[in-house]
Structures are given as C-alpha cells and as structure tokens.
Design a protein around this motif. Structure first.
Motif, short mmCIF file in Angstrom:
data_model
loop_
_atom_site.label_atom_id
_atom_site.label_comp_id
_atom_site.label_asym_id
_atom_site.label_seq_id
_atom_site.Cartn_x
_atom_site.Cartn_y
_atom_site.Cartn_z
N UNK A 1 -8.55 11.51 43.60
CA UNK A 1 -8.12 12.91 43.57
C UNK A 1 -6.63 13.04 43.87
N UNK A 2 -6.10 12.15 44.70
CA UNK A 2 -4.72 12.28 45.14
C UNK A 2 -3.73 11.44 44.35
N UNK A 3 -4.20 10.51 43.59
CA UNK A 3 -3.27 9.62 42.87
C UNK A 3 -2.58 10.38 41.74
N UNK A 4 -1.30 10.11 41.59
CA UNK A 4 -0.50 10.72 40.53
C UNK A 4 0.08 9.61 39.67
N UNK A 5 0.11 9.86 38.37
CA UNK A 5 0.68 8.90 37.42
C UNK A 5 2.09 9.37 37.08
N UNK A 6 3.05 8.51 37.33
CA UNK A 6 4.45 8.85 37.08
C UNK A 6 5.03 7.88 36.06
N UNK B 1 16.57 1.40 33.75
CA UNK B 1 17.03 0.13 33.18
C UNK B 1 16.64 -0.05 31.72
N UNK B 2 16.70 1.00 30.93
CA UNK B 2 16.40 0.89 29.51
C UNK B 2 14.92 0.83 29.17
N UNK B 3 14.06 1.01 30.15
CA UNK B 3 12.62 1.01 29.89
C UNK B 3 11.95 1.97 30.85
N UNK B 4 10.75 2.40 30.52
CA UNK B 4 9.99 3.27 31.41
C UNK B 4 9.24 2.44 32.45
N UNK B 5 9.14 2.98 33.65
CA UNK B 5 8.34 2.35 34.70
C UNK B 5 7.10 3.22 34.90
N UNK B 6 5.92 2.60 34.88
CA UNK B 6 4.67 3.30 35.08
C UNK B 6 4.25 3.10 36.53
N UNK B 7 4.20 4.20 37.27
CA UNK B 7 3.92 4.13 38.70
C UNK B 7 2.68 4.94 39.04
N UNK B 8 1.90 4.43 39.98
CA UNK B 8 0.82 5.18 40.60
C UNK B 8 1.30 5.53 41.99
N UNK B 9 1.12 6.79 42.38
CA UNK B 9 1.63 7.24 43.66
C UNK B 9 0.57 8.04 44.39
N UNK C 1 -4.35 7.40 31.43
CA UNK C 1 -4.71 7.50 32.84
C UNK C 1 -4.71 8.95 33.32
N UNK C 2 -3.74 9.74 32.87
CA UNK C 2 -3.70 11.15 33.26
C UNK C 2 -4.94 11.90 32.77
N UNK C 3 -5.35 11.63 31.55
CA UNK C 3 -6.54 12.27 30.99
C UNK C 3 -7.79 11.84 31.76
N UNK C 4 -7.92 10.54 32.02
CA UNK C 4 -9.09 10.05 32.76
C UNK C 4 -9.15 10.61 34.17
N UNK C 5 -8.03 10.66 34.85
CA UNK C 5 -8.01 11.21 36.21
C UNK C 5 -8.34 12.70 36.20
N UNK C 6 -7.83 13.43 35.22
CA UNK C 6 -8.15 14.86 35.12
C UNK C 6 -9.63 15.06 34.85
N UNK C 7 -10.24 14.22 34.01
CA UNK C 7 -11.68 14.34 33.72
C UNK C 7 -12.51 14.05 34.97
N UNK C 8 -12.14 13.01 35.72
CA UNK C 8 -12.91 12.64 36.92
C UNK C 8 -12.76 13.70 38.01
N UNK C 9 -11.62 14.33 38.09
CA UNK C 9 -11.37 15.29 39.16
C UNK C 9 -11.67 16.73 38.77
N UNK D 1 2.43 8.55 49.85
CA UNK D 1 3.65 7.82 50.17
C UNK D 1 3.69 6.39 49.67
N UNK D 2 2.62 5.92 49.04
CA UNK D 2 2.60 4.56 48.49
C UNK D 2 2.81 4.63 46.99
N UNK D 3 3.56 3.68 46.47
CA UNK D 3 3.78 3.61 45.02
C UNK D 3 3.48 2.20 44.54
N UNK D 4 2.94 2.12 43.34
CA UNK D 4 2.60 0.84 42.75
C UNK D 4 2.99 0.87 41.28
#
Length: 146
Positions: A91-96, A101-109, A133-141, A112-115
C-alpha cells in the motif's frame, strides 16, 4: 515478475566464439613467428587467455536477475544469484522513474527506503516496467489508475 538481462549467446555459442577468436589469434601469431617475431605466440596465448576470461565474466554477469513478487500485503524484490531480499508494504510503496546520467532510474520507495531495480534493462524496458508496476499496485490497493 522475473527480470533478466538480454543475453545474445548461449554457453555453447560463447565457447565457439572463444575457440574461433583463439584460432584467429594463434594463426596471426604463427604468421608473425614465421616472419621472425619469436615472442608473438607467447603474447597470443596471454591475449587469448585474457579475452576468454573477459568474455566469460561478461557472460556470467547475464546470470543476475530480479524476482518481484506482489500480493495484497507486500511487494518483495529478490536479487539473484544470492539471497538479498527487500520487502515493502504494497500500500505504501511508490514507483518512481527518475532521469539521470542519460538513462531513467526505476526506484521503489517506501518509508524513507529506496531501491533501484532493473538496472540491467534497456531504458524503454524500465519505462514499461514502471507503468506495469503502477497498474498492478493500483489494482491490488483498490486505487483508481492514473
């Protein structure tokens, strides 16, 4: 989801490539030795071993993968090979998706923790993964999709 890097060669293909490269280097060294460079075969053997080692290490890097498991309570990322795992409450995880550096970074936050995930994926694959991931998280929540 199971994230794996794209691999162009099988193990058998890697062996064939190394054998062909070694054969070409040794033939060139033989020609050099025939023309008077007596050290050419020695350097060819050293170079062949270094190239074979470098290609093997690069090929083995393709074994790394990430397994993402999502249920109503948690999102878990497991890094393979190895046993490193990271848990987030779904419920609390956010996809960023952050540019850098010339590329996108995919982060889970979350909390206060980021991965960073999908480092070995192409930029477009990371963008698609973030949307999925955003769609799946929205469906689950039970949240409306954005």
């Amino acid at each position: 989801m199971w994230l794996k890097p794209n691999r162009a060669l099988s193990r058998r293909g890697l062996r064939r490539l190394i054998m062909i490269l070694v054969a070409l280097v040794l033939m060139t060294a033989g020609l050099g030795a025939w023309q008077g460079n007596v050290f050419a075969p020695l350097f060819a053997l050293v170079e062949s071993a270094a190239v074979a080692l470098a290609l093997s290490v690069a090929w083995r890097a393709g074994d790394r993968s990430e397994r993402i498991t999502l249920d109503a309570a948690s999102l878990e990322v497991q890094f393979l090979p190895g046993r490193r795992r990271m848990h987030f409450q779904s419920y609390w995880v956010r996809v960023l998706l952050e540019p850098g550096d010339g590329r996108h970074r995919l982060l889970l936050s979350s909390h206060g923790r980021m991965l960073e995930i999908g480092v070995f994926l192409a930029d477009q694959e990371r963008v698609e993964l973030s949307k999925k991931l955003m769609v799946l998280l929205a469906d689950f929540n039970g949240q409306p999709r954005r």
